[in-house]
Design a protein around this motif. Structure first.
Motif, PDB file in Angstrom:
ATOM      1  N   LYS A 180      53.344  68.945  65.174  1.00  0.00           N
ATOM      2  CA  LYS A 180      54.416  69.833  64.730  1.00  0.00           C
ATOM      3  C   LYS A 180      55.277  69.083  63.723  1.00  0.00           C
ATOM      4  N   PRO A 181      56.088  69.798  62.943  1.00  0.00           N
ATOM      5  CA  PRO A 181      56.992  69.097  62.022  1.00  0.00           C
ATOM      6  C   PRO A 181      57.933  68.165  62.783  1.00  0.00           C
ATOM      7  N   LEU A 182      58.260  67.036  62.168  1.00  0.00           N
ATOM      8  CA  LEU A 182      59.173  66.102  62.807  1.00  0.00           C
ATOM      9  C   LEU A 182      60.557  66.733  62.949  1.00  0.00           C
ATOM     10  N   ASP A 215      53.199  67.406  55.012  1.00  0.00           N
ATOM     11  CA  ASP A 215      52.184  68.099  55.795  1.00  0.00           C
ATOM     12  C   ASP A 215      52.184  67.549  57.219  1.00  0.00           C
ATOM     13  N   ILE A 216      51.947  68.409  58.185  1.00  0.00           N
ATOM     14  CA  ILE A 216      51.943  67.968  59.582  1.00  0.00           C
ATOM     15  C   ILE A 216      50.846  66.935  59.813  1.00  0.00           C
ATOM     16  N   LYS A 251      51.949  62.852  51.091  1.00  0.00           N
ATOM     17  CA  LYS A 251      53.174  63.359  50.481  1.00  0.00           C
ATOM     18  C   LYS A 251      54.301  63.316  51.505  1.00  0.00           C
ATOM     19  N   VAL A 252      55.422  62.727  51.109  1.00  0.00           N
ATOM     20  CA  VAL A 252      56.578  62.625  52.005  1.00  0.00           C
ATOM     21  C   VAL A 252      57.796  63.227  51.318  1.00  0.00           C
ATOM     22  N   ARG A 253      58.791  63.540  52.132  1.00  0.00           N
ATOM     23  CA  ARG A 253      60.053  64.084  51.602  1.00  0.00           C
ATOM     24  C   ARG A 253      61.212  63.256  52.126  1.00  0.00           C
ATOM     25  N   ALA A 254      62.150  62.952  51.244  1.00  0.00           N
ATOM     26  CA  ALA A 254      63.378  62.256  51.639  1.00  0.00           C
ATOM     27  C   ALA A 254      64.456  63.295  51.892  1.00  0.00           C
ATOM     28  N   LEU A 255      65.056  63.217  53.068  1.00  0.00           N
ATOM     29  CA  LEU A 255      66.130  64.140  53.437  1.00  0.00           C
ATOM     30  C   LEU A 255      67.431  63.359  53.579  1.00  0.00           C
ATOM     31  N   TYR A 256      68.438  63.768  52.818  1.00  0.00           N
ATOM     32  CA  TYR A 256      69.757  63.159  52.883  1.00  0.00           C
ATOM     33  C   TYR A 256      70.716  64.205  53.433  1.00  0.00           C
ATOM     34  N   ALA A 287      57.678  62.741  47.220  1.00  0.00           N
ATOM     35  CA  ALA A 287      56.936  61.720  46.471  1.00  0.00           C
ATOM     36  C   ALA A 287      55.575  61.572  47.145  1.00  0.00           C
ATOM     37  N   THR A 288      54.569  61.242  46.381  1.00  0.00           N
ATOM     38  CA  THR A 288      53.233  61.025  46.930  1.00  0.00           C
ATOM     39  C   THR A 288      52.913  59.541  46.867  1.00  0.00           C
TER      40      THR A 288
END
Length: 247
Positions: free
Chosen positions: A139-141, A155-156, A167-172, A203-204
């Motif tokens: 599941k999504p983190l 992606d899960i 592929k990752v996403r930075a969350l601030y 970013a990948t």
């Protein structure tokens, strides 16, 4: 979501007065030590005294495979802090407030703000975060409370072979942030040419290890106290292990 704050450690931390290595250069991540999940403080191959720094840990959290909170703590076990939980933990997380640091013109770092070091060329507040996956997510983190910066897979399903793209996403503050630095292999290549997140916060990267992977996200945000620091540096790891062939 309830956040676990239990931390047990019969230790006291000595105040660090001056460093020639920037305080911001170090991070925290989780890795296996003698079949236990341990909290590591360092950079590259430097595995420094994390037990001494346990008083700086402001929160510890654990989650099961469904993302539900599990009571989790850190315990000093000799030279390392290890994760304690009575239930299986699929995700473990920690946040460290590393405090205020000022660099004087001679290059020395002092564990004080600009208000106490008026000659400082740079003053910053350092926060360090770590999220570790003990198993591959289904599941999504979850968003971890207290983690101003968090790196999450887009992606899960995480690729299972080194050399594959991820592929990752930075969350601030819970939202995608552009311009965050993403390091692919913080343990084995801390001087790598890192990539930056785009407008959508993604970013990948290329997975580097058929074993422990420690990704590190870095973002410099606005000062939380302009009288003491110029900015706040947030350094967040995401770690997981890709399986090797059966023995």
């Amino acid at each position: 979501m309830r956040f676990a704050h239990l931390m047990t450690a019969a230790v006291t931390g000595a105040t660090l007065i001056a460093f020639t290595v920037p305080a911001s250069a170090h991070g925290i991540w989780f890795a296996q030590r003698a079949r236990q999940t341990a909290l590591v403080y360092g950079v590259g191959a430097d595995d420094l005294d994390a037990v001494k720094r346990l008083p700086m840990i402001k929160s510890v959290a654990g989650y099961d495979a469904d993302g539900a909170p599990v009571t989790t703590s850190l315990r000093a076990a000799g030279a390392i802090p290890v994760v304690d939980s009575d239930e299986p933990v699929a995700i473990v997380a920690a946040a460290m407030d590393y405090g205020l640091w000022s660099r004087t013109p001679d290059g020395e770092w002092h564990n004080k703000g600009r208000d106490e070091v008026p000659t400082a060329a740079l003053a910053e507040h350092n926060w360090k975060y770590a999220v570790h996956l003990t198993q591959m997510p289904t599941k999504p983190l979850p968003m971890i409370a207290g983690h101003t910066l968090q790196i999450v897979p887009v992606d899960i399903a995480i690729p299972q072979k080194m050399g594959q793209p991820m592929k990752v996403r930075a969350l601030y503050q819970g939202k995608p942030i552009a311009g965050a630095t993403i390091m692919t292999d913080y343990v084995n290549d801390p001087d790598e040419a890192a990539v930056k997140t785009g407008a959508d916060g993604t970013a990948t990267i290329t997975l580097r290890n058929q074993g422990l992977n420690v990704l590190m996200g870095i973002y410099v945000g606005p000062a939380d106290d302009k009288a003491k620091v110029d900015h706040v540096e947030h350094r967040a790891s995401l770690s997981f292990v890709l399986p090797h062939l059966p023995e």
